[in-house]
Design an enzyme around this catalytic site. Structure first.
Site, mmCIF file in Angstrom:
data_model
loop_
_atom_site.group_PDB
_atom_site.id
_atom_site.type_symbol
_atom_site.label_atom_id
_atom_site.label_comp_id
_atom_site.label_asym_id
_atom_site.label_seq_id
_atom_site.Cartn_x
_atom_site.Cartn_y
_atom_site.Cartn_z
ATOM 1 N N LYS A 196 12.711 7.353 -12.723
ATOM 2 C CA LYS A 196 11.800 7.404 -11.579
ATOM 3 C C LYS A 196 11.828 6.067 -10.824
ATOM 4 O O LYS A 196 11.954 6.034 -9.603
ATOM 5 C CB LYS A 196 10.371 7.712 -12.033
ATOM 6 C CG LYS A 196 9.402 7.707 -10.856
ATOM 7 C CD LYS A 196 7.953 7.584 -11.210
ATOM 8 C CE LYS A 196 7.184 7.076 -10.002
ATOM 9 N NZ LYS A 196 5.773 6.824 -10.261
ATOM 10 N N ASP A 256 0.873 -1.174 0.000
ATOM 11 C CA ASP A 256 0.000 0.000 0.000
ATOM 12 C C ASP A 256 0.912 1.225 0.000
ATOM 13 O O ASP A 256 1.982 1.206 0.622
ATOM 14 C CB ASP A 256 -0.935 0.016 1.211
ATOM 15 C CG ASP A 256 -2.158 0.895 0.946
ATOM 16 O OD1 ASP A 256 -2.565 1.042 -0.215
ATOM 17 O OD2 ASP A 256 -2.719 1.450 1.911
HETATM 18 P P1 IMP Z 1 -1.373 2.182 -4.425
HETATM 19 O O1 IMP Z 1 -1.413 1.716 -3.006
HETATM 20 O O2 IMP Z 1 -0.141 1.706 -5.155
HETATM 21 O O3 IMP Z 1 -2.635 1.864 -5.167
HETATM 22 O O4 IMP Z 1 -1.246 3.761 -4.406
HETATM 23 C C1 IMP Z 1 -2.252 4.572 -3.804
HETATM 24 C C2 IMP Z 1 -2.275 5.933 -4.440
HETATM 25 O O5 IMP Z 1 -1.044 6.627 -4.181
HETATM 26 C C3 IMP Z 1 -2.398 5.941 -5.963
HETATM 27 O O6 IMP Z 1 -3.718 5.936 -6.391
HETATM 28 C C4 IMP Z 1 -1.730 7.243 -6.342
HETATM 29 O O7 IMP Z 1 -2.621 8.309 -6.184
HETATM 30 C C5 IMP Z 1 -0.642 7.387 -5.304
HETATM 31 N N1 IMP Z 1 0.653 6.845 -5.797
HETATM 32 C C6 IMP Z 1 1.179 5.626 -5.496
HETATM 33 N N2 IMP Z 1 2.361 5.475 -6.091
HETATM 34 C C7 IMP Z 1 2.579 6.617 -6.797
HETATM 35 C C8 IMP Z 1 3.658 7.056 -7.636
HETATM 36 O O8 IMP Z 1 4.670 6.368 -7.867
HETATM 37 N N3 IMP Z 1 3.511 8.280 -8.180
HETATM 38 C C9 IMP Z 1 2.440 9.064 -7.964
HETATM 39 N N4 IMP Z 1 1.410 8.707 -7.197
HETATM 40 C C10 IMP Z 1 1.486 7.491 -6.615
#
Ligand code: IMP
Length: 193
Positions: A171, A68
């Site tokens: 990145k 997460d």
């Molecule tokens: P998840 O847990 O990977 O789904 O990330 C949750 C939320 O964090 C995503 O919907 C994005 O809004 C933000 N997020 C996660 N990783 C990134 C990244 O590498 N760049 C930009 N936003 C991110």
């Protein structure tokens, strides 16, 4: 060794497979025919990662891990954090999320922020957590159009360009997810090679 990664995100699966190499077979949720909508109801990143990993471990009895991620902004007491995906309401509306964040930072001089990824691993019932962090700052306006989520407004420490102005290779080599995944990879190598 086989491990289920509680995701169907192809990009995340590839990144993890590249890092852990051949010694671990990483399966997706689709690979184990899991189509459950696992509710992410915790109020911490760690809590949500554990909910997802425990769901797989308890239902399927398979060793697994889940992640997460959130963007933590110092002047906003760590918000949007665990609520990053739905900060402005609708799930994953990145434009609205960035707009809200920039508005909430109007007039604030402290723009320090960090992306944090937590990975929860469960092997034979034993739980382990890994944290990957990239520190940086929130730009005053969007820059660049690569990447996803908050990339256009996040400038990693020591750089002038936003994540969205970098190549994906650049990145990914410094990202929070990469750092957490590397720790997972090192742990698996030390303990299960
Ligand atoms: P998840 O847990 O990977 O789904 O990330 C949750 C939320 O964090 C995503 O919907 C994005 O809004 C933000 N997020 C996660 N990783 C990134 C990244 O590498 N760049 C930009 N936003 C991110």
């Amino acid at each position: 060794m086989k491990l289920v990664f509680a995701t169907n995100n192809k990009h995340k699966l590839q990144e993890v497979r590249d890092i852990v190499g051949d010694r671990v077979e990483v399966l997706s949720l689709a690979d184990i025919n899991c189509y459950d909508d696992i509710p992410e109801t915790a109020d911490t990143l760690q809590g949500n990662a554990l909910i997802k990993a425990r769901h797989i471990y308890e239902k399927y009895g398979l060793d697994c891990f889940a992640d997460d991620t959130g963007l933590e902004v110092e002047a906003l007491d760590g918000s949007p954090g665990v609520y990053s995906a739905r900060y402005a309401g609708d799930e994953c509306d990145s434009e609205a999320n960035m707009r809200k964040l920039l508005e909430n930072l109007t007039g604030k001089t402290n723009r320090n922020a960090q992306f944090r990824t937590v990975i929860a691993l469960i092997v034979k019932g034993e739980e382990m957590l890994f944290n990957g962090i990239v520190k940086g700052a929130i730009a005053t306006e969007k820059r660049g159009d690569s990447g996803f989520g908050y990339d256009p407004i996040f400038i990693p420490e020591g750089r002038r360009e936003s994540f969205a102005q970098m190549s994906s290779e650049m990145k990914n080599s410094m990202s929070h997810r990469f750092r957490a995944t590397q720790q997972l990879g090192d742990y698996l190598k030390e303990n299960y090679d």
